[in-house]
Design a protein around this motif. Structure first.
Motif, PDB file in Angstrom:
ATOM      1  N   ALA A   1      -2.996 -11.905   1.764  1.00  0.00           N
ATOM      2  CA  ALA A   1      -4.031 -11.813   0.736  1.00  0.00           C
ATOM      3  C   ALA A   1      -5.407 -12.188   1.270  1.00  0.00           C
ATOM      4  N   CYS A   2      -5.474 -12.778   2.456  1.00  0.00           N
ATOM      5  CA  CYS A   2      -6.742 -13.220   3.024  1.00  0.00           C
ATOM      6  C   CYS A   2      -7.456 -12.128   3.826  1.00  0.00           C
ATOM      7  N   ASP A   3      -6.833 -10.980   3.978  1.00  0.00           N
ATOM      8  CA  ASP A   3      -7.466  -9.903   4.735  1.00  0.00           C
ATOM      9  C   ASP A   3      -8.734  -9.445   4.030  1.00  0.00           C
ATOM     10  N   GLY A   4      -9.762  -9.149   4.835  1.00  0.00           N
ATOM     11  CA  GLY A   4     -11.012  -8.656   4.283  1.00  0.00           C
ATOM     12  C   GLY A   4     -10.955  -7.157   4.064  1.00  0.00           C
ATOM     13  N   PRO A   5     -11.960  -6.608   3.421  1.00  0.00           N
ATOM     14  CA  PRO A   5     -11.952  -5.180   3.089  1.00  0.00           C
ATOM     15  C   PRO A   5     -11.961  -4.258   4.309  1.00  0.00           C
ATOM     16  N   GLN A   6     -12.699  -4.631   5.339  1.00  0.00           N
ATOM     17  CA  GLN A   6     -12.749  -3.767   6.525  1.00  0.00           C
ATOM     18  C   GLN A   6     -11.422  -3.803   7.282  1.00  0.00           C
ATOM     19  N   GLU A   7     -10.801  -4.991   7.310  1.00  0.00           N
ATOM     20  CA  GLU A   7      -9.500  -5.096   7.971  1.00  0.00           C
ATOM     21  C   GLU A   7      -8.460  -4.274   7.217  1.00  0.00           C
TER      22      GLU A   7
ATOM     23  N   ALA B   1      -8.953  -1.648   5.304  1.00  0.00           N
ATOM     24  CA  ALA B   1      -9.238  -0.224   5.489  1.00  0.00           C
ATOM     25  C   ALA B   1      -8.809   0.241   6.873  1.00  0.00           C
ATOM     26  N   ALA B   2      -9.097  -0.564   7.882  1.00  0.00           N
ATOM     27  CA  ALA B   2      -8.724  -0.193   9.246  1.00  0.00           C
ATOM     28  C   ALA B   2      -7.211  -0.198   9.412  1.00  0.00           C
ATOM     29  N   GLU B   3      -6.549  -1.169   8.790  1.00  0.00           N
ATOM     30  CA  GLU B   3      -5.095  -1.230   8.858  1.00  0.00           C
ATOM     31  C   GLU B   3      -4.468  -0.002   8.200  1.00  0.00           C
ATOM     32  N   ASP B   4      -4.963   0.363   7.028  1.00  0.00           N
ATOM     33  CA  ASP B   4      -4.447   1.538   6.330  1.00  0.00           C
ATOM     34  C   ASP B   4      -4.649   2.810   7.149  1.00  0.00           C
ATOM     35  N   ALA B   5      -5.852   2.973   7.699  1.00  0.00           N
ATOM     36  CA  ALA B   5      -6.145   4.162   8.506  1.00  0.00           C
ATOM     37  C   ALA B   5      -5.268   4.200   9.754  1.00  0.00           C
TER      38      ALA B   5
ATOM     39  N   ALA C   1      -4.954  -2.224  17.199  1.00  0.00           N
ATOM     40  CA  ALA C   1      -6.317  -2.418  17.690  1.00  0.00           C
ATOM     41  C   ALA C   1      -7.336  -2.133  16.591  1.00  0.00           C
ATOM     42  N   MET C   2      -7.060  -1.112  15.784  1.00  0.00           N
ATOM     43  CA  MET C   2      -7.962  -0.795  14.672  1.00  0.00           C
ATOM     44  C   MET C   2      -7.994  -1.950  13.672  1.00  0.00           C
ATOM     45  N   GLU C   3      -6.824  -2.504  13.377  1.00  0.00           N
ATOM     46  CA  GLU C   3      -6.764  -3.620  12.439  1.00  0.00           C
ATOM     47  C   GLU C   3      -7.527  -4.825  12.985  1.00  0.00           C
ATOM     48  N   GLU C   4      -7.359  -5.113  14.268  1.00  0.00           N
ATOM     49  CA  GLU C   4      -8.070  -6.232  14.880  1.00  0.00           C
ATOM     50  C   GLU C   4      -9.572  -6.013  14.854  1.00  0.00           C
ATOM     51  N   ALA C   5     -10.010  -4.780  15.071  1.00  0.00           N
ATOM     52  CA  ALA C   5     -11.446  -4.482  15.010  1.00  0.00           C
ATOM     53  C   ALA C   5     -11.965  -4.666  13.588  1.00  0.00           C
ATOM     54  N   GLY C   6     -11.182  -4.265  12.609  1.00  0.00           N
ATOM     55  CA  GLY C   6     -11.570  -4.473  11.215  1.00  0.00           C
ATOM     56  C   GLY C   6     -11.653  -5.941  10.866  1.00  0.00           C
ATOM     57  N   GLU C   7     -10.704  -6.722  11.375  1.00  0.00           N
ATOM     58  CA  GLU C   7     -10.716  -8.163  11.139  1.00  0.00           C
ATOM     59  C   GLU C   7     -11.964  -8.790  11.764  1.00  0.00           C
ATOM     60  N   ALA C   8     -12.296  -8.364  12.973  1.00  0.00           N
ATOM     61  CA  ALA C   8     -13.490  -8.886  13.638  1.00  0.00           C
ATOM     62  C   ALA C   8     -14.758  -8.515  12.861  1.00  0.00           C
ATOM     63  N   ALA C   9     -14.783  -7.310  12.326  1.00  0.00           N
ATOM     64  CA  ALA C   9     -15.947  -6.894  11.528  1.00  0.00           C
ATOM     65  C   ALA C   9     -16.059  -7.717  10.256  1.00  0.00           C
ATOM     66  N   ASP C  10     -14.908  -8.006   9.633  1.00  0.00           N
ATOM     67  CA  ASP C  10     -14.935  -8.852   8.431  1.00  0.00           C
ATOM     68  C   ASP C  10     -15.430 -10.247   8.763  1.00  0.00           C
ATOM     69  N   GLU C  11     -14.961 -10.797   9.889  1.00  0.00           N
ATOM     70  CA  GLU C  11     -15.386 -12.134  10.273  1.00  0.00           C
ATOM     71  C   GLU C  11     -16.882 -12.163  10.574  1.00  0.00           C
TER      72      GLU C  11
END
Length: 86
Positions: free
Chosen positions: A21-27, A29-33, A72-82
């Motif tokens: 539940a702590c995932d941000g919106p960009q993470e 979206a990247a995870e889904d994609a 890798a996409m999910e990690e990039a999304g997480e980094a963008a959220d952070e």
């Protein structure tokens, strides 16, 4: 005994749901994609293997590479959220 195993795993499952539940919106979206793209590659690789165009090992390699890319996409999304403070 089954109840004991379930009772022992319940807190772990709850923790996993809390962390998810702590995932941000960009993470998210990247995870889904990434998951969608990996599923497409998996289906294509499976069809190619079924048709005899590639070996089972090649199919596995294609699927693994697609899953690695999704991670890798999910990690990039997480980094963008952070970076955005999410």
């Amino acid at each position: 005994m089954k109840f004991t195993k379930f009772a022992a795993l319940a807190p772990v499952a709850a923790l996993g749901l809390t962390l998810a539940a702590c995932d941000g919106p960009q993470e998210n979206a990247a995870e889904d994609a990434g998951e969608q793209a990996a599923e497409v590659v998996n289906e294509q690789a499976e069809a190619m293997e079924d048709a005899g165009e590639i070996t089972d090992a090649q199919e596995d390699a294609m699927t693994d590479a697609a899953e690695d890319q999704a991670d890798a996409m999910e990690e990039a999304g997480e980094a963008a959220d952070e970076a955005a403070g999410n």
